[in-house]
Write a protein that holds these residues in place. Structure first.
Motif, PDB file in Angstrom:
ATOM      1  N   ARG A 161       1.714   2.017  -3.577  1.00  0.00           N
ATOM      2  CA  ARG A 161       1.201   3.284  -3.042  1.00  0.00           C
ATOM      3  C   ARG A 161       0.693   3.141  -1.606  1.00  0.00           C
ATOM      4  O   ARG A 161       0.815   4.081  -0.812  1.00  0.00           O
ATOM      5  CB  ARG A 161       0.068   3.810  -3.934  1.00  0.00           C
ATOM      6  CG  ARG A 161       0.530   4.266  -5.300  1.00  0.00           C
ATOM      7  CD  ARG A 161      -0.606   4.956  -6.050  1.00  0.00           C
ATOM      8  NE  ARG A 161      -0.235   5.300  -7.420  1.00  0.00           N
ATOM      9  CZ  ARG A 161      -1.033   5.964  -8.249  1.00  0.00           C
ATOM     10  NH1 ARG A 161      -2.230   6.359  -7.845  1.00  0.00           N
ATOM     11  NH2 ARG A 161      -0.633   6.229  -9.480  1.00  0.00           N
ATOM     12  N   LEU A 162       0.112   1.987  -1.294  1.00  0.00           N
ATOM     13  CA  LEU A 162      -0.503   1.814   0.022  1.00  0.00           C
ATOM     14  C   LEU A 162       0.376   1.045   1.000  1.00  0.00           C
ATOM     15  O   LEU A 162      -0.038   0.780   2.134  1.00  0.00           O
ATOM     16  CB  LEU A 162      -1.860   1.102  -0.127  1.00  0.00           C
ATOM     17  CG  LEU A 162      -2.900   1.835  -0.978  1.00  0.00           C
ATOM     18  CD1 LEU A 162      -4.206   1.047  -1.016  1.00  0.00           C
ATOM     19  CD2 LEU A 162      -3.149   3.243  -0.455  1.00  0.00           C
ATOM     20  N   GLY A 163       1.583   0.693   0.583  1.00  0.00           N
ATOM     21  CA  GLY A 163       2.500   0.007   1.487  1.00  0.00           C
ATOM     22  C   GLY A 163       2.071  -1.411   1.819  1.00  0.00           C
ATOM     23  O   GLY A 163       2.314  -1.897   2.934  1.00  0.00           O
ATOM     24  N   ILE A 164       1.438  -2.091   0.859  1.00  0.00           N
ATOM     25  CA  ILE A 164       0.998  -3.474   1.068  1.00  0.00           C
ATOM     26  C   ILE A 164       2.078  -4.408   0.529  1.00  0.00           C
ATOM     27  O   ILE A 164       2.577  -4.218  -0.580  1.00  0.00           O
ATOM     28  CB  ILE A 164      -0.330  -3.738   0.332  1.00  0.00           C
ATOM     29  CG1 ILE A 164      -1.427  -2.816   0.882  1.00  0.00           C
ATOM     30  CG2 ILE A 164      -0.750  -5.197   0.473  1.00  0.00           C
ATOM     31  CD1 ILE A 164      -2.720  -2.868   0.099  1.00  0.00           C
ATOM     32  N   ARG A 165       2.432  -5.413   1.298  1.00  0.00           N
ATOM     33  CA  ARG A 165       3.514  -6.320   0.897  1.00  0.00           C
ATOM     34  C   ARG A 165       3.138  -7.113  -0.361  1.00  0.00           C
ATOM     35  O   ARG A 165       1.983  -7.459  -0.572  1.00  0.00           O
ATOM     36  CB  ARG A 165       3.859  -7.260   2.053  1.00  0.00           C
ATOM     37  CG  ARG A 165       4.398  -6.496   3.263  1.00  0.00           C
ATOM     38  CD  ARG A 165       4.901  -7.423   4.331  1.00  0.00           C
ATOM     39  NE  ARG A 165       5.422  -6.674   5.466  1.00  0.00           N
ATOM     40  CZ  ARG A 165       6.005  -7.230   6.515  1.00  0.00           C
ATOM     41  NH1 ARG A 165       6.135  -8.543   6.582  1.00  0.00           N
ATOM     42  NH2 ARG A 165       6.459  -6.481   7.507  1.00  0.00           N
ATOM     43  N   ASN A 166       4.156  -7.408  -1.154  1.00  0.00           N
ATOM     44  CA  ASN A 166       3.938  -8.027  -2.464  1.00  0.00           C
ATOM     45  C   ASN A 166       3.237  -9.374  -2.399  1.00  0.00           C
ATOM     46  O   ASN A 166       2.475  -9.736  -3.295  1.00  0.00           O
ATOM     47  CB  ASN A 166       5.277  -8.186  -3.206  1.00  0.00           C
ATOM     48  CG  ASN A 166       5.772  -6.860  -3.772  1.00  0.00           C
ATOM     49  OD1 ASN A 166       4.975  -5.982  -4.077  1.00  0.00           O
ATOM     50  ND2 ASN A 166       7.082  -6.713  -3.878  1.00  0.00           N
ATOM     51  N   TYR A 167       3.497 -10.155  -1.322  1.00  0.00           N
ATOM     52  CA  TYR A 167       2.932 -11.506  -1.263  1.00  0.00           C
ATOM     53  C   TYR A 167       1.429 -11.506  -0.961  1.00  0.00           C
ATOM     54  O   TYR A 167       0.762 -12.527  -1.108  1.00  0.00           O
ATOM     55  CB  TYR A 167       3.664 -12.367  -0.227  1.00  0.00           C
ATOM     56  CG  TYR A 167       3.483 -11.931   1.205  1.00  0.00           C
ATOM     57  CD1 TYR A 167       2.367 -12.330   1.931  1.00  0.00           C
ATOM     58  CD2 TYR A 167       4.430 -11.130   1.841  1.00  0.00           C
ATOM     59  CE1 TYR A 167       2.188 -11.930   3.252  1.00  0.00           C
ATOM     60  CE2 TYR A 167       4.264 -10.730   3.150  1.00  0.00           C
ATOM     61  CZ  TYR A 167       3.154 -11.138   3.850  1.00  0.00           C
ATOM     62  OH  TYR A 167       2.987 -10.744   5.153  1.00  0.00           O
ATOM     63  N   ILE A 168       0.892 -10.379  -0.545  1.00  0.00           N
ATOM     64  CA  ILE A 168      -0.534 -10.311  -0.215  1.00  0.00           C
ATOM     65  C   ILE A 168      -1.351 -10.227  -1.505  1.00  0.00           C
ATOM     66  O   ILE A 168      -1.083  -9.401  -2.377  1.00  0.00           O
ATOM     67  CB  ILE A 168      -0.831  -9.107   0.695  1.00  0.00           C
ATOM     68  CG1 ILE A 168      -0.146  -9.306   2.047  1.00  0.00           C
ATOM     69  CG2 ILE A 168      -2.339  -8.917   0.885  1.00  0.00           C
ATOM     70  CD1 ILE A 168      -0.280  -8.135   2.996  1.00  0.00           C
ATOM     71  N   ARG A 169      -2.346 -11.092  -1.586  1.00  0.00           N
ATOM     72  CA  ARG A 169      -3.156 -11.175  -2.817  1.00  0.00           C
ATOM     73  C   ARG A 169      -4.311 -10.190  -2.768  1.00  0.00           C
ATOM     74  O   ARG A 169      -5.031 -10.111  -1.772  1.00  0.00           O
ATOM     75  CB  ARG A 169      -3.688 -12.606  -2.974  1.00  0.00           C
ATOM     76  CG  ARG A 169      -4.552 -12.822  -4.209  1.00  0.00           C
ATOM     77  CD  ARG A 169      -4.843 -14.300  -4.401  1.00  0.00           C
ATOM     78  NE  ARG A 169      -5.735 -14.534  -5.532  1.00  0.00           N
ATOM     79  CZ  ARG A 169      -7.031 -14.804  -5.416  1.00  0.00           C
ATOM     80  NH1 ARG A 169      -7.595 -14.892  -4.226  1.00  0.00           N
ATOM     81  NH2 ARG A 169      -7.771 -14.995  -6.495  1.00  0.00           N
ATOM     82  N   LEU A 170      -4.489  -9.437  -3.840  1.00  0.00           N
ATOM     83  CA  LEU A 170      -5.641  -8.559  -4.007  1.00  0.00           C
ATOM     84  C   LEU A 170      -6.555  -9.173  -5.058  1.00  0.00           C
ATOM     85  O   LEU A 170      -6.090  -9.775  -6.021  1.00  0.00           O
ATOM     86  CB  LEU A 170      -5.211  -7.153  -4.433  1.00  0.00           C
ATOM     87  CG  LEU A 170      -4.228  -6.421  -3.510  1.00  0.00           C
ATOM     88  CD1 LEU A 170      -3.954  -5.015  -4.049  1.00  0.00           C
ATOM     89  CD2 LEU A 170      -4.761  -6.350  -2.088  1.00  0.00           C
ATOM     90  N   ILE A 171      -7.864  -9.002  -4.867  1.00  0.00           N
ATOM     91  CA  ILE A 171      -8.839  -9.625  -5.755  1.00  0.00           C
ATOM     92  C   ILE A 171      -9.583  -8.547  -6.545  1.00  0.00           C
ATOM     93  O   ILE A 171     -10.097  -7.592  -5.958  1.00  0.00           O
ATOM     94  CB  ILE A 171      -9.867 -10.452  -4.950  1.00  0.00           C
ATOM     95  CG1 ILE A 171      -9.149 -11.492  -4.088  1.00  0.00           C
ATOM     96  CG2 ILE A 171     -10.868 -11.129  -5.879  1.00  0.00           C
ATOM     97  CD1 ILE A 171     -10.060 -12.159  -3.068  1.00  0.00           C
ATOM     98  N   VAL A 172      -9.629  -8.702  -7.842  1.00  0.00           N
ATOM     99  CA  VAL A 172     -10.428  -7.814  -8.695  1.00  0.00           C
ATOM    100  C   VAL A 172     -11.557  -8.651  -9.286  1.00  0.00           C
ATOM    101  O   VAL A 172     -11.317  -9.672  -9.926  1.00  0.00           O
ATOM    102  CB  VAL A 172      -9.585  -7.182  -9.810  1.00  0.00           C
ATOM    103  CG1 VAL A 172     -10.466  -6.327 -10.723  1.00  0.00           C
ATOM    104  CG2 VAL A 172      -8.461  -6.340  -9.224  1.00  0.00           C
TER     105      VAL A 172
END
Length: 301
Positions: free
Chosen positions: A214-225
């Motif tokens: 949805r936000l156009g962030i590349r797949n390899y970028i890690r998001l932290i929850v």
């Protein structure tokens, strides 16, 4: 040797061993797809090399380059940005669009500027005597009556700039994607529902994949929850990602409050950490130079 002498010798040996562990790392280079850094012990560096290392540290702290300011300079920029966000929110408070209340009527910006000028003119002598200042516009707006605590510390000259829509452009250069994506996320119940998508065969998609899409962030970028150490909810995260360089008056109220209350404080924390790192390196360089009898030029010349 007596006990005191033994303790002193051990302390000196420990210090020397510590100094021998100090390492200077060069810039990261891409080698066969991997990031690598050359390393050299500070004790193995020449005086010229140590001087260059010291100059680099000083530049990282104090440089006034507009594109890559030193960390101390960046701290001032961040504080100025936070103050300008608050000044614009103050204007919206006066216009009754921020924290709106039926007990308050709209007060136009140009009218408020008139009130400020009138107040300063009528109280010039007593204000200068009370605060021992020449430029009254450097005083906080809180010297006027009925100013909410939230805005009381804004300098009068910044409030006047806000009245004139002259706060300038908010520059998001230092709020990078890398900085934003290092901030742990959490989700409200409504956000979890909004982010729930299913595949054609009925399986629930990974929520982080949905966010990236949805936000156009590349797949390899890690998001932290991380619910326990979360910094932003999804709505705030999205607003941070969508930030643009705009006049402060063109930013939404949600963006202004996010910047003022969270993002700029988190950025300040990161810059403070960088400052400690560069100051530690300078301290280490000075220790080595003292041991080797080198004198550094602190002006970097």
């Amino acid at each position: 040797m007596n006990i005191l002498g033994d303790a002193l010798t051990q302390a000196l040996d420990a210090k020397n061993n510590n100094v021998n562990m100090y390492v200077w790392k060069g810039p990261k280079k891409d080698v066969n797809g991997c990031k690598v850094q050359d390393e050299i012990r500070l004790m193995d560096m020449t005086q010229e090399q140590l001087q260059k290392a010291f100059n680099h540290c000083a530049s990282m702290l104090y440089s006034r380059d507009k594109e890559n300011p030193g960390r101390y300079v960046l701290l001032k920029i961040i504080k100025d940005q936070r103050m300008k966000c608050n000044a614009e929110l103050f204007m919206r408070y006066l216009e009754n669009t921020y924290h709106p209340s039926n007990d308050r009527s709209k007060f136009p910006r140009f009218r408020y500027q008139e009130e400020i000028r009138k107040f300063l003119h009528e109280h010039e002598l007593e204000l200068k005597a009370s605060y021992n200042v020449e430029n009254l516009k450097e005083l906080p707006i809180g010297i006027l009556e009925n100013i909410p605590n939230e805005f009381a510390n804004i300098p009068i000259n910044t409030v006047i700039d806000a009245c004139l829509d002259s706060l300038g452009v908010f520059n998001k250069k230092h709020i990078t994607l890398n900085f934003i994506t290092k901030l742990p996320l959490w989700f409200t119940q409504q956000e979890m529902r909004d982010l729930t998508e299913k595949t054609e065969d009925g399986k629930v998609r990974n929520r982080l994949e949905v966010i990236k899409e949805r936000l156009g962030i590349r797949n390899y970028i890690r998001l932290i929850v991380d619910d326990e150490n979360a910094k932003l909810n999804y709505t705030e995260f999205r607003a941070a990602i969508q930030l643009k360089n705009k006049n402060y008056s063109q930013l939404t109220t949600d963006q202004l409050t996010l910047l003022q209350n969270k993002l700029l404080f988190y950025l300040e924390d990161e810059v403070d950490a960088h400052i400690k790192q560069w100051e530690t390196r300078i301290k280490q360089i000075n220790e080595v130079c003292n041991l080797k009898g080198y004198t550094l030029n602190v002006d970097g010349e």
